[in-house]
Design an enzyme around this catalytic site. Structure first.
Site, mmCIF file in Angstrom:
data_model
loop_
_atom_site.group_PDB
_atom_site.id
_atom_site.type_symbol
_atom_site.label_atom_id
_atom_site.label_comp_id
_atom_site.label_asym_id
_atom_site.label_seq_id
_atom_site.Cartn_x
_atom_site.Cartn_y
_atom_site.Cartn_z
ATOM 1 N N CYS J 52 0.861 -1.179 0.000
ATOM 2 C CA CYS J 52 0.000 0.000 0.000
ATOM 3 C C CYS J 52 0.903 1.236 0.000
ATOM 4 C CB CYS J 52 -0.896 0.000 1.229
ATOM 5 S SG CYS J 52 -1.840 1.527 1.389
ATOM 6 N N ASP J 59 -0.353 -5.882 0.313
ATOM 7 C CA ASP J 59 -1.628 -6.273 -0.274
ATOM 8 C C ASP J 59 -1.423 -7.555 -1.058
ATOM 9 O OD1 ASP J 59 -3.349 -4.128 0.554
ATOM 10 O OD2 ASP J 59 -2.298 -2.829 -0.858
#
Ligand SMILES: [Ca+2]
Ligand SMILES: [Ca+2]
Ligand SMILES: [Ca+2]
Ligand SMILES: [Ca+2]
Ligand SMILES: [Ca+2]
Ligand SMILES: [Ca+2]
Ligand SMILES: [Ca+2]
Ligand SMILES: [Ca+2]
Ligand SMILES: [Ca+2]
Ligand SMILES: [Ca+2]
Ligand SMILES: [Ca+2]
Ligand SMILES: [Ca+2]
Ligand SMILES: [Ca+2]
Ligand SMILES: [Ca+2]
Ligand SMILES: [Ca+2]
Ligand SMILES: [Ca+2]
Lengths: 155, 155, 155, 155, 155, 155, 155, 155, 155, 155
Positions: J52, J59
Site C-alpha cells: 500500500c 496487499d
C-alpha cells in the site's frame, strides 16, 4: 471403431455380465505385499447401484471399504465386477453392505474390515449402514487406530 | 396421469396423512440382520420441518440419527411417515430431538442411539440439539467408538 | 405495511434496544428437559459483531456455543438479544468470548460450556479464542467426549 | 419465557396461521422507491414447502423471485406469510410457481416478473419450473437485460 | 413391513420393470398450464445409468432436460420410469441423449427442447452431449433466451 | 526466450530425466533442525502419476507423506525428482505407496513415517493405500498423536 | 489515480517497515485474561510470505498458530508486523515455522504452542511443517486435548 | 499495548465514529487514472450491516458496487467509513441500496454505477436489491457490456 | 490375477503405448448421428499431462473440447489414446492446445471446434490457452451460441 | 543439497531479484503461433502482492490476464519475474492493474487485452479493478466475444 451401425450390432453381442448375482467367487486376490505391518487399503466404489427389493426401483450410493489385510488383498477390477452384480439385485441397503462385508471377509480373511454404504436419499431420508468385521484374536482398538490414520486434513 | 384438472380432483381426495401427531406407533421395524456385531445404522432425515410452539412459524432442519441396533431396526419409509407427523406440530428444537430419540429408543431398544438436530438459523442463531441414549449395562465408550468409525474423510 | 413514508416514521420510533451493554440479566432460561442425561445443546450465532476497543471499528465473527446443561437451558431469542448488546460495545475478541462464556456460565450453571469465537480476518490475521468452563466436581474428559459426539461427517 | 411446561400450553394457543390457502390478499405492498428506473428486486424464499397433490407427501424447494417494479413493491414479511400458506396445500411444482407468479403479478403490476422454483429431487428427478411475466407494452429484452445484471461473479 | 425374511420373499415377487427397453409410450403427459407464455420447465435426472454397448459395463451421468412446452408437459414420475428403461440398455452417451431428446420431442411436441447428458469420466474422459430441438416455425434465439433466463446466480 | 522455433530446438536437447526408475539415491537430505522434538513434516505431492503394470495406461493421484524426522529430512526438490521417476514406471497403487514409504524410510530413518496414496477412480473405484512405518523402539501411539495434531479445522 | 502523484509522495514517505528481519522484540503482549483456565487462542495468518533462500523467489502460505497462554498473550497487530518481517527474508518453510514457534515461545512462555505452516505447492509439492512446544512440567496430552476442542464441525 | 484494563479505558475514549448518519460528505475521491477508457472498478463491501427500521434488529449483507468512472473515483477507506455509518441506521434493504447508489452517483458522477445488496435471509427470505444508474447521454448497453467483462470463470 | 510377482512380469511385457508422438492417425471416428442439427459434443480430458520443452519437467491440466460435428465424431477411447501420446512429449501449453485443435479439425472436419487447456499453476502462474476453429462458410456467432447453450446452472 | 548450514550461506548469496521496480523490459516474448485466428491466451497470476503506497503494508490478490495476441505472446516465466517486481513496490490496486495492462500492451501490441485484479479485502472491502485495452481498428465486440468463449461451465 468406425460406424455406429456396426457398433450397435457389436452392442447386441456384447459381453454378458451377470448383473443380479452377487457372487464372491468372482473376487480375485493377490498376496499381501510384504511387510504387511502398517498397511491399510481403502477402496471407494463411487457408482454402486442396486434395486429396492420392495418397489424394484433403483438405489444409488457409494461404498467405502477399508481393510487391514491378512494374507491376501482384493484385486480392484474383480471387485468392480463383483459389485456390478448388485446392479439388478434386489436388496435393502443394510443387506448390500452386509453381503459385501461378509463376502470380502470370507475371501480375504482380513485382520480388520469396515464397509460403509452411503446411499442417496429416498423420500428425503439417506441411509448409511456400516459393518465392521474384526478377525478373532485381533485387537479392535489397535486396528481401528491404524485404519483411521487418515483424518481427512489436506489441501 | 393425463389431465391436470383431473389431478386437482385427485388432489382433493389425496391420502390424508397425520401432520400434527408424532406417534411412535407408526414406526415399523424389522429384525436386526445377523450377526449384529459391528453393525451401525445411520439415517439422515434431510427435510425435517416443524412449527415454533410460540410463533406458529415453520422451522426447518436435518436430523442425523445413528444407532447400534438391539433386536430390531427401524424401517426407513415408516420413519419418514413418523417424521412427517412433526410437520404441523408445535415444539421447540430440543423437544423435537428429545421426542424422536425417546420414540426410537422405546420402539427399537437399541444398544446405543444418538439423534442430532441441525436446524436452520432463525434471527442469525442456529440450534443443534443432541440426544444420546445408551442402554443399561452397555459400555458408552465402546459404542461411541463403534458409531464414530465414520470420520468423514473421503474423496 | 403500506407506505414507506409511514415506515420511516415508524422507524424513528422503533423499539430501542441496548446495543452497548452486554448484560446477562436479559438472558432467559427454561428448565432442562428430562431426562437430562445425554443431552448436548449447540448454538451458532452466525452474525456476531462488536467494536474494536482501540480503533472503534467494527469486528465480525461467529460464536459457536455448546453446553451440557445443568438445571436450566438458555432461550435462544433472549440469547440473540443478549448478543445484540455487543453491537456497539468495544472489546477485544478474547474479551467478548470470555464475557459470553462467563455470563452463560453464571446464568445456566452448566455442567460444561465451551464458547468459540471465529472472527473475520483483520490485516490478514483471524483470531479464534476458545473458552471452556467445566463445573466443579465434573469430569472434563467425560463431558468433552459427550460434547464432541458430532464429528462433522455428513452428506 | 421460563418454563417449558408453560411454553407447551402457549404452544397450544399459538397464533393460527392459514397453511393451506395461498391467498394473494395477504400480500402487502409499499410504493416503489423513486426514481424507479434501474431498480431490480430479487427475493429468495429458501424454505418453501408444499404437498404433492397425488400422494400428499411434502415437497421442498427454493423460490427465486425477481421483478422490475411497477408502482408498488411487495413487503417481504407478508410474502413470507403468503408462501407459508402453501405448506399444507396440495399442488404440483409447476402450479405452485404459476400461482406465485400470477398472484405477485396481480398484486404488484410489475413491469417484469420472473419466478423460478428449484425443488429437491424426488426419485432422483429435480424439477425447476420458471415463469416469466412481462407487462404489456414493455420490452422483454430490455427488462431481461436489467434483471440479469447480476451474473454471479463475486469473491 | 416387519420381517426381513418376508421382505426377501416380497423382493423375489417385486414389480418387474422393463430395464432394457427405452420406450416413449410410457411417457405420460398433462396439458400445459395456461397461459403457456413465459413458461419453462427444467428437469434434472440425477441418477441416470446405462450400459456401454461395446464393453457391457455401466455408465453413470446426469440428464439436464429443459423445454418450452407446446400443448402438453411430461409427468415426472413417468419420465423416471422411462429413464429407468435405459438401465440395462446398451448405448453410447450420444445415442442416449439423442433418444431421450427424440422421444420427448415426439411425445410433447415442445416449442423448444434441450437435453444435456453429463456423464462421469471413463479413463479420465467425461462426455457431455447436448441435443437441441426447435419446433418448425419457432424462433430459436427467442426460445433460447427464454430457456436461459436462469443464469445460476444465487445464495 | 524469444522464438518458439528456437525453443523447440531447445526442447529437443532438454535435460533428460529418468522417468521409469524410482531410485532412492536421488533423494537428498538435510540435517533435522534442532530441537527436533515436536517437529512434524508433511508433504503433499499433488501431481503423482505412474503406469498400470497390466494395461500400461496412466494412473494419477496425490501422495500425502508425513513424518517425524530422525536425524535427517528430505529436501523437497529432490523428492519431486524422485517421484517424477514413477512417471513411466509400471506399478500398482499399493506398490507405489510401498516403495515410496520404503525408500523414504531407508534414506531418512524417520522415527515415524506415513504415506497415503489417493488415486483417481478407475472404473468407478478409487484406491487409497496407506503405509505406516514406525522405527524400532518408538511408541506408535505417541508418534501418531504428534502427527495427527493437525485435525483440519480452519477457515 | 492521478492525484496519485500526491499520494505517491505520501507513499515515498510512507512508514518504513522492516521486511527482512524477523525480530521477536516487535511482538507485544498483554496479560492473559483471568481466569486463564480453559482458555485457548488460535490465530490464522492467512497471507504469510517469505523468500526461498536458494532461488530468492517468493513463497506463500498460511500460518495456523494456537496456544494455551501462560502469563501473557500476543497482541495481534504486533504479530502481523512481526510476520511482515519475513516478507523479504530468505528461509525454508521448516525454518520459518521453527522461528515463529521459537520467538512466540520465548516471548509468551505459553503452556502449549503449536505452529503449522501450510505453504502453497511448488513444483506440485506442498510442504506443511508443524512445530509443537510444550512447557516444562506441563502434560502434553491434557494440553493437546484442550487445544483440539474445536473439531471443525459447523454449518 | 500491554494491559487489558488500560485498553478498556482506552476503549472508552476511543475515536467516536458516526454510526447512524450515512453522509456522502465523508466520501473522498481521487482523479480517475488516465486513460479512463476501458476502466471498471468493483468494490465488495463484505461486512455491511444496518438496522431494520420496524423492529430495530440488525441486518447483515454484502454490497457489490461496480462503476465506470467519470472524472473521479472513490477512495476505499472513505467508502468504508461511509458504509459504517449505516451500522445503527434504520432502513430497509432497498433503501440502503438506493442511498448508497445515490450518494456514490452524486459524489462520483460516474458514467455507470451498479449497486447490489445481498442480504442474509430473515425468516427464510433473502432480499437482493439492485440499483443501476446510467449517466445522461451514455449508452447503457455499452457500459453494461464493459462492466460485465468479468464473467466469473477462474481456477 | 492372482500373484503380484506374476503381475510384475506381466508388467514388464505390458502393451507398449507411444507416449511421445501425438499422432492424429490414432484418432478414430464414427458417423455423426442423424439428424445432426442441434447436436453439440463436449469432452473433458481431466488427466492431461505433457512435458515442458525447456525444463523437461511434467505439466498437468485439463482439456475442455467442444465441437459441432461435421460428418464424423471422434471416438472417446481413441481420443484418450491420442492424448496419452503427449505424456512424454515436450511442448508448451499453447502448442499442445494448438496441436489438439488442429488434429481434431483435420480428422473431424467439424463445423465448429473449441479447445481450452486449463493447466495447473507453475510458479504461481496458471496458463489457459483457447483455440477456436470455425469451418469455412459457417457462421461463428450461430455456432458459438449453440455451443454455449450449457451455461453451468444446475443443482 | 545436504546441509542447512550450507544452504543458509547459499541463501545469503542468492540471486538478487528486483522487487520494487516493475519494469516492462524484463518481459520476454515469442512469436504468436500460426494461424493466429481463434487464439486466446489467459494467464492467472495467483500470488500477486504489492505494498500500500500510504501505509506500506502488504496487499495480496490475483491477476486475471487474458489477451488476443498480435504478433507476439508473453513468455510466462518472464511474466512471473515482472510481477515479482511489484512485491515491494508501493501502488494502489488500480495503479497496479493499470501498469500491468499498459506494460503488456506496449510489449505485446495485442489485438485485445484485459487485466482484472482481484485483491483480498482490507477492512472488509475488496477491490477488483479491471482494465481493457482494444487495439486501434479492432472491433471490441468481436474480440470480447472471442475472449469470453470460456463461460466457466465444467465438471
Ligand atoms: Ca460362483
Ligand atoms: Ca438377486
Ligand atoms: Ca397411535
Ligand atoms: Ca402437535
Ligand atoms: Ca460497552
Ligand atoms: Ca382472501
Ligand atoms: Ca389447498
Ligand atoms: Ca436395449
Ligand atoms: Ca519401471
Ligand atoms: Ca530487535
Ligand atoms: Ca533475512
Ligand atoms: Ca455531512
Ligand atoms: Ca439513521
Ligand atoms: Ca501415424
Ligand atoms: Ca515429442
Ligand atoms: Ca516502486
Amino acid at each position: 471403431m468406425d460406424d455406429s451401425i456396426t457398433l450397435q450390432a457389436l452392442g447386441s453381442s456384447r459381453q454378458t455380465y451377470a448383473y443380479d448375482d452377487p457372487d464372491p467367487s468372482v473376487l480375485e486376490t493377490f498376496p499381501t505385499p510384504q511387510p504387511s505391518g502398517g498397511l491399510v487399503i481403502r477402496l471407494f466404489a463411487l457408482e454402486f447401484t442396486s434395486l429396492c427389493p420392495v418397489t424394484g426401483q433403483p438405489d444409488y450410493g457409494q461404498l467405502d471399504i477399508v481393510y487391514v489385510p491378512g494374507p491376501r488383498c482384493v484385486e480392484s477390477k474383480s471387485l468392480k465386477l463383483y459389485l456390478m452384480r448388485f446392479r439388478n439385485h434386489g436388496a435393502f441397503h443394510e443387506a448390500c453392505v452386509a453381503q459385501v462385508a461378509q463376502d470380502l471377509a470370507s475371501v480375504l480373511a482380513p485382520r480388520y474390515l469396515r464397509v460403509i454404504g452411503r446411499f442417496n436419499a429416498r423420500g428425503g431420508i439417506a441411509i448409511w449402514p456400516l459393518r465392521e468385521v474384526v478377525a478373532d484374536h485381533e485387537d479392535p482398538a489397535a486396528l481401528r487406530a491404524l485404519v483411521d490414520l487418515d483424518n481427512g486434513a489436506r489441501p
